[in-house]
Design a protein around this motif. Sequence first.
Motif, PDB file in Angstrom:
ATOM      1  N   ILE A  81      96.757  51.035  65.600  1.00 34.39           N
ATOM      2  CA  ILE A  81      95.551  50.520  66.241  1.00 34.39           C
ATOM      3  C   ILE A  81      95.898  49.162  66.830  1.00 34.39           C
ATOM      4  CG2 ILE A  81      93.200  49.676  65.872  1.00 34.39           C
ATOM      5  CD1 ILE A  81      92.956  51.822  63.706  1.00 34.39           C
ATOM      6  N   ILE A  82      95.604  49.015  68.110  1.00 34.31           N
ATOM      7  CA  ILE A  82      95.898  47.765  68.810  1.00 34.31           C
ATOM      8  C   ILE A  82      94.623  47.294  69.501  1.00 34.31           C
ATOM      9  CG2 ILE A  82      97.169  46.724  70.737  1.00 34.31           C
ATOM     10  CD1 ILE A  82      99.473  48.608  70.104  1.00 34.31           C
ATOM     11  N   ARG A  83      94.398  46.005  69.465  1.00 33.40           N
ATOM     12  CA  ARG A  83      93.287  45.415  70.214  1.00 33.40           C
ATOM     13  C   ARG A  83      93.862  44.440  71.228  1.00 33.40           C
ATOM     14  NH1 ARG A  83      88.067  41.850  68.096  1.00 33.40           N
ATOM     15  NH2 ARG A  83      87.023  41.849  70.126  1.00 33.40           N
ATOM     16  N   LEU A  84      93.612  44.685  72.498  1.00 33.17           N
ATOM     17  CA  LEU A  84      93.982  43.746  73.555  1.00 33.17           C
ATOM     18  C   LEU A  84      92.733  42.944  73.891  1.00 33.17           C
ATOM     19  CD1 LEU A  84      96.173  45.859  76.023  1.00 33.17           C
ATOM     20  CD2 LEU A  84      96.913  44.251  74.268  1.00 33.17           C
ATOM     21  N   THR A  85      92.758  41.674  73.546  1.00 27.73           N
ATOM     22  CA  THR A  85      91.581  40.829  73.686  1.00 27.73           C
ATOM     23  C   THR A  85      91.990  39.398  73.999  1.00 27.73           C
ATOM     24  OG1 THR A  85      89.615  39.996  72.521  1.00 27.73           O
ATOM     25  CG2 THR A  85      91.556  40.404  71.184  1.00 27.73           C
ATOM     26  N   PRO A  86      91.154  38.672  74.717  1.00 26.28           N
ATOM     27  CA  PRO A  86      91.427  37.248  74.917  1.00 26.28           C
ATOM     28  C   PRO A  86      91.097  36.409  73.679  1.00 26.28           C
ATOM     29  CG  PRO A  86      89.430  37.873  76.083  1.00 26.28           C
ATOM     30  CD  PRO A  86      90.026  39.137  75.519  1.00 26.28           C
ATOM     31  N   SER A  87      90.451  37.016  72.695  1.00 37.66           N
ATOM     32  CA  SER A  87      90.084  36.313  71.468  1.00 37.66           C
ATOM     33  C   SER A  87      91.328  35.906  70.685  1.00 37.66           C
ATOM     34  CB  SER A  87      89.204  37.212  70.600  1.00 37.66           C
ATOM     35  OG  SER A  87      88.896  36.570  69.383  1.00 37.66           O
ATOM     36  N   GLY A 103      88.946  39.813  64.600  1.00 40.23           N
ATOM     37  CA  GLY A 103      87.538  40.198  64.537  1.00 40.23           C
ATOM     38  C   GLY A 103      87.290  41.475  63.744  1.00 40.23           C
ATOM     39  N   TYR A 104      88.305  41.989  63.122  1.00 42.95           N
ATOM     40  CA  TYR A 104      88.193  43.177  62.277  1.00 42.95           C
ATOM     41  C   TYR A 104      89.324  43.120  61.257  1.00 42.95           C
ATOM     42  CZ  TYR A 104      92.134  45.224  64.814  1.00 42.95           C
ATOM     43  OH  TYR A 104      93.374  45.466  65.347  1.00 42.95           O
ATOM     44  N   ASP A 105      89.227  43.939  60.235  1.00 43.19           N
ATOM     45  CA  ASP A 105      90.269  43.980  59.208  1.00 43.19           C
ATOM     46  C   ASP A 105      91.469  44.740  59.756  1.00 43.19           C
ATOM     47  OD1 ASP A 105      91.889  44.161  56.997  1.00 43.19           O
ATOM     48  OD2 ASP A 105      90.449  45.267  55.761  1.00 43.19           O
ATOM     49  N   ASN A 106      92.461  44.010  60.238  1.00 46.58           N
ATOM     50  CA  ASN A 106      93.619  44.667  60.849  1.00 46.58           C
ATOM     51  C   ASN A 106      94.585  45.247  59.812  1.00 46.58           C
ATOM     52  OD1 ASN A 106      94.494  42.171  60.071  1.00 46.58           O
ATOM     53  ND2 ASN A 106      95.304  41.564  62.053  1.00 46.58           N
ATOM     54  N   TYR A 107      94.256  45.127  58.537  1.00 39.21           N
ATOM     55  CA  TYR A 107      94.985  45.838  57.474  1.00 39.21           C
ATOM     56  C   TYR A 107      94.060  46.893  56.879  1.00 39.21           C
ATOM     57  CZ  TYR A 107      98.341  42.066  57.843  1.00 39.21           C
ATOM     58  OH  TYR A 107      99.266  41.191  58.315  1.00 39.21           O
ATOM     59  N   GLY A 108      93.233  47.492  57.714  1.00 41.90           N
ATOM     60  CA  GLY A 108      92.159  48.364  57.252  1.00 41.90           C
ATOM     61  C   GLY A 108      92.527  49.788  56.923  1.00 41.90           C
ATOM     62  N   PHE A 109      93.813  50.167  57.047  1.00 40.55           N
ATOM     63  CA  PHE A 109      94.187  51.542  56.703  1.00 40.55           C
ATOM     64  C   PHE A 109      94.098  51.751  55.195  1.00 40.55           C
ATOM     65  CE2 PHE A 109      96.237  51.527  60.897  1.00 40.55           C
ATOM     66  CZ  PHE A 109      95.813  52.757  61.372  1.00 40.55           C
ATOM     67  N   GLN A 110      93.551  52.899  54.825  1.00 40.81           N
ATOM     68  CA  GLN A 110      93.444  53.280  53.423  1.00 40.81           C
ATOM     69  C   GLN A 110      94.620  54.189  53.057  1.00 40.81           C
ATOM     70  OE1 GLN A 110      90.676  51.823  51.709  1.00 40.81           O
ATOM     71  NE2 GLN A 110      90.791  50.812  53.701  1.00 40.81           N
ATOM     72  N   LEU A 170      82.089  46.599  67.714  1.00 36.58           N
ATOM     73  CA  LEU A 170      83.304  46.038  68.302  1.00 36.58           C
ATOM     74  C   LEU A 170      83.433  46.559  69.732  1.00 36.58           C
ATOM     75  CD1 LEU A 170      85.680  46.604  65.256  1.00 36.58           C
ATOM     76  CD2 LEU A 170      84.803  44.410  66.057  1.00 36.58           C
ATOM     77  N   PRO A 171      84.001  45.761  70.643  1.00 40.43           N
ATOM     78  CA  PRO A 171      84.129  46.196  72.040  1.00 40.43           C
ATOM     79  C   PRO A 171      85.178  47.295  72.208  1.00 40.43           C
ATOM     80  CG  PRO A 171      85.178  44.062  71.724  1.00 40.43           C
ATOM     81  CD  PRO A 171      84.517  44.414  70.422  1.00 40.43           C
TER      82      PRO A 171
END
Length: 124
Positions: free
Chosen positions: A42-48, A52-59, A75-76
């Motif tokens: 999962i990748i987020r391309l953002t100017p932020s 903004g989310y738990d990027n270690y969110g895999f269970q 989320l956008p």
Amino acid sequence: MMVAHQKLSLWTAALIKAIGQLNRVAGGDSVSHFQMGPRSIIIRLTPSLVAGYDNYGFQEDGSFKELNRLVNGELPGQEFWLGGEIVRQMSQDIKQKLADRHVHLIDSPQKLLAEVSQQFLGGA
């Protein structure tokens, strides 16, 4: 003559590609080698400057606990790229909801990384 930012873009594109093709990673005794390409990504391309989310969110079961936030529009969606097993195992209903939110869904992690590189670096 290639300018510094072009060289950096080429290097970054190669690095992004390599993430999806890690190979011959040694085990604890360095006798056995394993392919370590990502099953899901999962990748987020953002100017932020923050995820903004738990990027270690895999269970442990491979699910991603933040997926509901994407489905619900919290989320956008257009900033998110999901690839690999997480996409292949999604129900058609969830895929459609994410597509409606403009989330990029790609079956192959390697193809996802190539498309992200193209989007991020403009074809470097």
